[in-house]
Design an enzyme around this catalytic site. Structure first.
Site, short mmCIF file in Angstrom:
data_model
loop_
_atom_site.label_atom_id
_atom_site.label_comp_id
_atom_site.label_asym_id
_atom_site.label_seq_id
_atom_site.Cartn_x
_atom_site.Cartn_y
_atom_site.Cartn_z
N LYS A 120 6.63 48.47 7.33
CA LYS A 120 5.54 48.79 6.40
C LYS A 120 5.27 50.29 6.36
O LYS A 120 5.16 50.88 5.27
CB LYS A 120 4.26 48.05 6.81
CG LYS A 120 3.12 48.25 5.82
CD LYS A 120 1.84 47.60 6.31
CE LYS A 120 1.18 48.41 7.41
NZ LYS A 120 -0.16 47.90 7.80
N ASP A 138 0.93 45.00 3.20
CA ASP A 138 -0.10 44.89 4.23
C ASP A 138 -0.87 43.59 3.99
O ASP A 138 -0.46 42.74 3.20
CB ASP A 138 -1.02 46.11 4.19
CG ASP A 138 -1.86 46.17 2.92
OD1 ASP A 138 -1.59 45.40 1.97
OD2 ASP A 138 -2.81 46.97 2.88
#
Length: 222
Positions: A120, A138
């Site tokens: 991420k 997320d």
């Protein structure tokens, strides 16, 4: 969600916010990397408060190494997990100096090889610093992908792959920011604000959340 609806979904978000940006404050790719590394389980507002003075002093990996672990901890001790985050930032800074000439590599694999940098974080840096068509999933984007039907998936990777497959070309660079901001401020976790959502008619979420009732003021009598 159908292909035409997905295009319209992004088109409306883009119309409302033509130039979406991260809410993390930074001055260069290195500072962005540090900010994103520090943002895990912390709010952007909290990270920005912690890094404001830090980024006035530290702009390069070499300067971070010179600041040292304790110096960094003093700057970011207001954010969660700061001890571990500080260790990772110092370690990745040393690697950037040693192996990358003090520069942040524009390569996801190289970024993920750095301490404290997961997929991420690497995707955020690739997208925000280098304009790559990456999708950093997320909690907001994971929720949004499944709730709206734009990119359903049981795992973070599944949602990321669905976004890669379904997001039309004109919106691929900005998609990450549009989705996270929409999830943060309108399509909220507990109570999505469907009554003011510009894409509510395209969304697969049911039942739609109605607008809150306005309490009428009681008339006071003597």
């Amino acid at each position: 969600m159908k292909k035409a609806d997905i295009f319209e979904f992004y088109r409306r978000l883009a119309e409302a916010n033509p130039d979406p940006e991260t809410e993390l404050a930074y001055g260069n790719p290195y500072q962005l990397l540090v900010a994103v590394t520090c943002s895990a389980q912390s709010t952007d507002v909290g990270v920005n408060k912690a890094t404001k003075a830090l980024f006035e002093e530290v702009k390069t990996p070499a300067q971070m190494v010179a600041l040292g672990l304790e110096g960094l901890k003093n700057h970011i001790k207001t954010i969660g997990l700061y001890n571990n985050k500080a260790k990772n930032v110092i370690a990745l800074s040393e690697i950037l100096v040693r192996d990358h000439g003090g520069e942040v590599p524009a390569d996801r694999d190289a970024l993920e090889a750095l301490p404290g940098v997961g997929r991420k974080t690497a995707n955020v840096v690739m997208n925000t610093a280098f304009g790559a068509e990456t999708f950093a999933v997320d909690t907001h984007i994971f929720r949004l992908g499944n709730r709206t039907g734009i990119a359903p998936g049981k795992t973070v990777i599944a949602v990321e792959k669905a976004l890669e497959k379904s997001t039309p070309k004109p919106f691929r660079v900005g998609a990450h920011h549009w989705l996270i901001l929409h999830g943060r401020y309108i399509c909220k976790a507990r109570t999505p604000e469907c009554w003011r959502c510009p894409v509510a008619d395209l969304c697969r979420f049911k039942p739609k959340t109605p607008a809150p009732k306005i309490k009428s003021a009681k008339v006071q009598t003597e």
